[in-house]
Design a protein around this motif. Sequence first.
Motif, PDB file in Angstrom:
ATOM      1  N   ASP A   1       9.227   3.944  -3.727  1.00 14.56           N
ATOM      2  CA  ASP A   1       8.810   5.327  -3.482  1.00 14.56           C
ATOM      3  C   ASP A   1       8.648   6.096  -4.795  1.00 14.56           C
ATOM      4  O   ASP A   1       7.703   6.860  -4.968  1.00 14.56           O
ATOM      5  CB  ASP A   1       9.831   6.059  -2.604  1.00 14.56           C
ATOM      6  CG  ASP A   1       9.793   5.585  -1.156  1.00 14.56           C
ATOM      7  OD1 ASP A   1       8.910   4.767  -0.846  1.00 14.56           O
ATOM      8  OD2 ASP A   1      10.632   6.022  -0.359  1.00 14.56           O
TER       9      ASP A   1
ATOM     10  N   TYR B   1      17.561  -3.775   0.621  1.00 12.01           N
ATOM     11  CA  TYR B   1      16.293  -3.242   1.089  1.00 12.01           C
ATOM     12  C   TYR B   1      16.088  -1.797   0.644  1.00 12.01           C
ATOM     13  O   TYR B   1      15.070  -1.422   0.083  1.00 12.01           O
ATOM     14  CB  TYR B   1      16.247  -3.308   2.621  1.00 12.01           C
ATOM     15  CG  TYR B   1      14.875  -3.107   3.191  1.00 12.01           C
ATOM     16  CD1 TYR B   1      14.133  -4.181   3.658  1.00 12.01           C
ATOM     17  CD2 TYR B   1      14.307  -1.837   3.241  1.00 12.01           C
ATOM     18  CE1 TYR B   1      12.869  -3.999   4.161  1.00 12.01           C
ATOM     19  CE2 TYR B   1      13.038  -1.646   3.740  1.00 12.01           C
ATOM     20  CZ  TYR B   1      12.322  -2.730   4.203  1.00 12.01           C
ATOM     21  OH  TYR B   1      11.067  -2.554   4.693  1.00 12.01           O
ATOM     22  N   GLU B   2      17.117  -0.992   0.901  1.00  6.98           N
ATOM     23  CA  GLU B   2      16.951   0.441   0.663  1.00  6.98           C
ATOM     24  C   GLU B   2      16.786   0.750  -0.824  1.00  6.98           C
ATOM     25  O   GLU B   2      15.986   1.599  -1.211  1.00  6.98           O
ATOM     26  CB  GLU B   2      18.151   1.190   1.242  1.00  6.98           C
ATOM     27  CG  GLU B   2      17.947   2.673   1.190  1.00  6.98           C
ATOM     28  CD  GLU B   2      18.558   3.384   2.388  1.00  6.98           C
ATOM     29  OE1 GLU B   2      18.620   2.777   3.468  1.00  6.98           O
ATOM     30  OE2 GLU B   2      18.966   4.529   2.209  1.00  6.98           O
TER      31      GLU B   2
ATOM     32  N   ARG C   1      10.123  -9.148  -2.143  1.00  8.28           N
ATOM     33  CA  ARG C   1      11.102  -9.669  -1.175  1.00  8.28           C
ATOM     34  C   ARG C   1      12.305 -10.288  -1.884  1.00  8.28           C
ATOM     35  O   ARG C   1      13.446 -10.176  -1.433  1.00  8.28           O
ATOM     36  CB  ARG C   1      10.451 -10.698  -0.259  1.00  8.28           C
ATOM     37  CG  ARG C   1       9.701 -10.077   0.892  1.00  8.28           C
ATOM     38  CD  ARG C   1       8.999 -11.120   1.732  1.00  8.28           C
ATOM     39  NE  ARG C   1       7.711 -10.610   2.172  1.00  8.28           N
ATOM     40  CZ  ARG C   1       7.555  -9.725   3.148  1.00  8.28           C
ATOM     41  NH1 ARG C   1       8.590  -9.274   3.788  1.00  8.28           N
ATOM     42  NH2 ARG C   1       6.347  -9.289   3.473  1.00  8.28           N
TER      43      ARG C   1
ATOM     44  N   LEU D   1       5.526   4.965  -6.437  1.00 13.40           N
ATOM     45  CA  LEU D   1       4.326   5.474  -5.776  1.00 13.40           C
ATOM     46  C   LEU D   1       4.083   6.939  -6.129  1.00 13.40           C
ATOM     47  O   LEU D   1       2.950   7.403  -6.143  1.00 13.40           O
ATOM     48  CB  LEU D   1       4.472   5.341  -4.255  1.00 13.40           C
ATOM     49  CG  LEU D   1       4.455   3.903  -3.752  1.00 13.40           C
ATOM     50  CD1 LEU D   1       4.726   3.888  -2.256  1.00 13.40           C
ATOM     51  CD2 LEU D   1       3.114   3.236  -4.038  1.00 13.40           C
ATOM     52  N   SER D   2       5.162   7.630  -6.424  1.00  9.02           N
ATOM     53  CA  SER D   2       5.039   9.031  -6.780  1.00  9.02           C
ATOM     54  C   SER D   2       4.233   9.216  -8.056  1.00  9.02           C
ATOM     55  O   SER D   2       3.645  10.257  -8.298  1.00  9.02           O
ATOM     56  CB  SER D   2       6.450   9.606  -6.912  1.00  9.02           C
ATOM     57  OG  SER D   2       6.433  10.881  -7.442  1.00  9.02           O
TER      58      SER D   2
ATOM     59  N   GLU E   1      13.287  -0.128  -1.737  1.00  7.00           N
ATOM     60  CA  GLU E   1      12.347   0.806  -1.121  1.00  7.00           C
ATOM     61  C   GLU E   1      12.365   2.152  -1.843  1.00  7.00           C
ATOM     62  O   GLU E   1      11.323   2.729  -2.125  1.00  7.00           O
ATOM     63  CB  GLU E   1      12.713   1.011   0.351  1.00  7.00           C
ATOM     64  CG  GLU E   1      11.659   1.799   1.108  1.00  7.00           C
ATOM     65  CD  GLU E   1      12.089   2.078   2.542  1.00  7.00           C
ATOM     66  OE1 GLU E   1      11.418   1.575   3.442  1.00  7.00           O
ATOM     67  OE2 GLU E   1      13.082   2.792   2.754  1.00  7.00           O
ATOM     68  N   ARG E   2      13.566   2.626  -2.163  1.00  2.54           N
ATOM     69  CA  ARG E   2      13.669   3.880  -2.903  1.00  2.54           C
ATOM     70  C   ARG E   2      12.912   3.803  -4.219  1.00  2.54           C
ATOM     71  O   ARG E   2      12.218   4.731  -4.612  1.00  2.54           O
ATOM     72  CB  ARG E   2      15.127   4.203  -3.219  1.00  2.54           C
ATOM     73  CG  ARG E   2      15.807   5.022  -2.179  1.00  2.54           C
ATOM     74  CD  ARG E   2      17.268   5.189  -2.533  1.00  2.54           C
ATOM     75  NE  ARG E   2      18.063   5.335  -1.328  1.00  2.54           N
ATOM     76  CZ  ARG E   2      18.153   6.480  -0.659  1.00  2.54           C
ATOM     77  NH1 ARG E   2      17.539   7.551  -1.098  1.00  2.54           N
ATOM     78  NH2 ARG E   2      18.843   6.550   0.449  1.00  2.54           N
TER      79      ARG E   2
ATOM     80  N   TYR F   1       3.851  -6.464   0.299  1.00  2.40           N
ATOM     81  CA  TYR F   1       5.301  -6.291   0.308  1.00  2.40           C
ATOM     82  C   TYR F   1       5.683  -5.304   1.412  1.00  2.40           C
ATOM     83  O   TYR F   1       4.864  -4.498   1.840  1.00  2.40           O
ATOM     84  CB  TYR F   1       5.798  -5.822  -1.061  1.00  2.40           C
ATOM     85  CG  TYR F   1       5.201  -4.537  -1.572  1.00  2.40           C
ATOM     86  CD1 TYR F   1       5.734  -3.315  -1.190  1.00  2.40           C
ATOM     87  CD2 TYR F   1       4.126  -4.539  -2.447  1.00  2.40           C
ATOM     88  CE1 TYR F   1       5.206  -2.129  -1.665  1.00  2.40           C
ATOM     89  CE2 TYR F   1       3.577  -3.362  -2.931  1.00  2.40           C
ATOM     90  CZ  TYR F   1       4.120  -2.163  -2.528  1.00  2.40           C
ATOM     91  OH  TYR F   1       3.585  -0.993  -2.991  1.00  2.40           O
ATOM     92  N   PRO F   2       6.924  -5.369   1.891  1.00  2.65           N
ATOM     93  CA  PRO F   2       7.306  -4.466   2.972  1.00  2.65           C
ATOM     94  C   PRO F   2       7.442  -3.034   2.483  1.00  2.65           C
ATOM     95  O   PRO F   2       8.071  -2.789   1.454  1.00  2.65           O
ATOM     96  CB  PRO F   2       8.675  -5.007   3.424  1.00  2.65           C
ATOM     97  CG  PRO F   2       9.200  -5.765   2.261  1.00  2.65           C
ATOM     98  CD  PRO F   2       8.016  -6.277   1.499  1.00  2.65           C
ATOM     99  N   HIS F   3       6.838  -2.106   3.190  1.00  2.00           N
ATOM    100  CA  HIS F   3       7.019  -0.699   2.861  1.00  2.00           C
ATOM    101  C   HIS F   3       6.608   0.152   4.043  1.00  2.00           C
ATOM    102  O   HIS F   3       5.635  -0.137   4.720  1.00  2.00           O
ATOM    103  CB  HIS F   3       6.193  -0.311   1.633  1.00  2.00           C
ATOM    104  CG  HIS F   3       6.570   1.032   1.086  1.00  2.00           C
ATOM    105  ND1 HIS F   3       5.888   2.172   1.388  1.00  2.00           N
ATOM    106  CD2 HIS F   3       7.604   1.417   0.308  1.00  2.00           C
ATOM    107  CE1 HIS F   3       6.470   3.209   0.790  1.00  2.00           C
ATOM    108  NE2 HIS F   3       7.506   2.778   0.125  1.00  2.00           N
ATOM    109  N   TRP F   4       7.351   1.251   4.265  1.00  2.00           N
ATOM    110  CA  TRP F   4       7.097   2.068   5.450  1.00  2.00           C
ATOM    111  C   TRP F   4       5.730   2.705   5.482  1.00  2.00           C
ATOM    112  O   TRP F   4       5.188   2.996   6.530  1.00  2.00           O
ATOM    113  CB  TRP F   4       8.162   3.159   5.597  1.00  2.00           C
ATOM    114  CG  TRP F   4       8.334   4.038   4.388  1.00  2.00           C
ATOM    115  CD1 TRP F   4       9.274   3.889   3.417  1.00  2.00           C
ATOM    116  CD2 TRP F   4       7.558   5.182   4.021  1.00  2.00           C
ATOM    117  NE1 TRP F   4       9.128   4.868   2.469  1.00  2.00           N
ATOM    118  CE2 TRP F   4       8.095   5.672   2.807  1.00  2.00           C
ATOM    119  CE3 TRP F   4       6.469   5.845   4.590  1.00  2.00           C
ATOM    120  CZ2 TRP F   4       7.567   6.786   2.159  1.00  2.00           C
ATOM    121  CZ3 TRP F   4       5.949   6.943   3.937  1.00  2.00           C
ATOM    122  CH2 TRP F   4       6.495   7.407   2.739  1.00  2.00           C
TER     123      TRP F   4
END
Lengths: 368, 494
Positions: free
Chosen positions: B152, B144-145, B136, B155-156, B148-149, B51-54
């Motif tokens: 994050d 998107y944002e 997606r 992931l924390s 993504e937030r 998946y897309p992630h920075w």
Amino acid sequence: MALNIESDYGRFRRIVRGKIRENLRKYMTHGELIGKKGKDVVSIPLPQIEIPRFRFSPKQQGGVGQGDGEEGSPLAPGEGEAGGHKAGNAPGQHILEVEMKIEELAEILGEELQLPRIQPKGKHKIESLRARYTSISRTGPETLRHFKRTYREALKRQIASGSYDWEFPVIIPVKEDVRYRSGRPQKLLMSNAVIFYIMDVSGSMGDEQKEIVRIESFWIDAWLRVHYPGLETRYIVHDAEAHEVNREQFFTIRESGGTMISSAYKLLREIVAREYSPEEWNVYGFQFSDGENWGDEDNSLCISLLKDDILPHLNLFCYGQVSSHYGDGDYIKVIESGLPGFDNVALSRIENKDAIYDSIREFLGKGK
Amino acid sequence: MMLPSHLNSMRAQVEAIARAAGLDFYETIFEVLSFQEINMVAAYGGFPSRYPHWRFGMEYEELSKGYAYGLQRIYEMVINNDPCYAYLLDSNADVDQKLVMAHVYAHCDFFKNNRFFEKTNRHMMDEMANHATRIRRYVDKAGYEEVERFVDVCLSIEDLVDPYQPERPPRLPLAGKEEEPVRPGEMPARKEYMRPYINPPEELERLGEELKKKREAAVKFPLRPERDLLLFLMEHAPIEEWRRDVLSIVREESYYYAPQRQTKIMNEGWASFWHSRIMTTKALKDSEVIDYADHHSGTVAMAGGRLNPYKIGLELFRDIEQRWNRGQFGKDYEECDDLAARRTWDLKLGAGMRKIFEVRALYNDVNFIDEFLTEDFCRAHKLFTFGYDEDSNNWVIKSRQFDDIKRQLLFNLTNFGNPIVAAEDGNFRNRGELLLMHRYEGMDLRLDWARDTLQNINSVWKRPVHIFTMLNGRNTLLSFDGTGHSDKEMEKPA
């Protein structure tokens, strides 16, 4: 393979630059890779963003290592709180003497900058691609054969396979031994462009203003030097009179006196006419001042000098005006109103040090 | 790019040797990639479709800068999947490719046979691609944002899972389930007409009220502390369906990678053991010896006082093999304190090979080190413990005592060297607040991160979130109530 690294990478870079997701920037660590380039130890900036998690406080954490040393002998200096967690499980990894390369800093700064309107001009522009041979490959044209490396490979093979004769040390390379220089062609943009920096050093410019000008022109200069090798630079300082100085003087000189911007323009005109014919040179001008000029008379002289003698020969003329305690000067308005229809003029107001980055972008930002 | 023919014949040779040596692996598909490609794949954790992630972009930058400056390169990657996928770097010399293949087959054997990998999804290639598609889809729906937030945030807390209990599905139905009505038990009545006398309705009602009260008082969940916080949030947090699914995706990937983190030393040690065994006894041609030795020593080199998992694992496996071949274990050996006798101890058991295969099947790093790290080994490999010394502001060597080394190493390996945190109470103070418990083992939490993590959990849980821990020797409750942080000293909650 469906890989989207470009977009993820771009997203990461935008976060690092603070364009999006601003709150993530507080987790950014200015890490570095320690590398070697020839004999130099270089530090490669490596910004990383670490997502917060439940972790141990770094300084209370220990680990197991391997090697010589008595109990109590130091392994690595402890770091301040800021970057401390990096040292957490890897002492001995850090190098004391780190050189931060100016070019690399300039690169971070300038990923999105570009010298606008650069045109192929002049007789020096013969090659725009230049190959730099920095690595070794196993294939390549014979002209790039690396004799020493080939010899070494052949020697290694012959010793390994036992065909090396100490009495009769003849080395015969076979096909697999041959090594070639390889590299990537690098774009060598325009060797014939010249940049003029003009700075107002008159009494009305306080130390703070001069510092802003120096920081900004330093970064523009550093960045341009990295990206346009072979660039010529000239430095002009003026109060009521203009002088040409060298790079070192430009960044250190202290003067005071009245202000006549026209004096600098006259000197600029003179140098361009004498040494840089516009048919062969891309000429750029960066001028910095607090905008306090000596009266309207000089202002109108400046406009006519710019209009008739300077702007027609310049690819780009940038004027940055630094705000001072006395408020903003008028000169930026004089240029704005006096020079309609010239699209090779860029103006920028620099209010404080924080505005420097934006100002550089106004001058050199892409798409200008 | 598939294998060119000369590499393929090499691969067949190595595979035959590996199988003959007793390695047992899934079919393994090799692909040759350029360094850009291998850096990309590595940035995505080995999977071509994520998946897309920075953070993948961040990994990529680090890998490619490291490569560009000649600091590091990835020779190979191998994916735990059925079939296994392995990627080779196209600029490897032929002898390197051979070494890497042997290395890869041993990894594959480890994936297939180590019991901690038993529950990993062997179709992770497909699953990861599936996750990418789902995320997606949420990006299209929520933006998107926004997605993504939330990723994050997940992931924390991604490592707050229970590595010893993988593959527990969430208990359905999820949040918002109806409670069963409360019914007091009735006394048995032999005759139907006796029932109202034996169980008077008003008494039943009273009992019912009492039970109901009791149950309300006891709405403590989870029943036991829950280390799988991701699962706990999936079950109980009041969030939209797509967020629940993102949580489950992050959780699934966390469980997939957990065994690899649990067996880093063993896995690399096993692969290094076998590449060196296969290369030096079977596969190496005379002319390749020098390049092989060069590469191999690079892999297992100890640099700058740091522990290299390849090296420690390799040496421990060799040590085990030798000890079990010579019978250097058990009561008689342990109690022998004649150094010379110990050194020449040889019962000619020849059980070494069988033992290391058993070890690779049953152990993870923690019990591997616990059981097989010996004092002799620590001395021979010059191991030490280090720590931070405040007086000199330096990292210093603390000790060379075997017990200290072992304790420190085990500590660093237990829960991957991270604090153990569990959800203790989902209805803390009877106000629906979430209480986490840090099992304190002598080291404080990093405070700023702990606060921000609490804040992240709060954004999922919606009610105030607390963690009970110890700071500077005091029992402390760190809290975030949705607007501000606080910490106060308090006794351990019952």
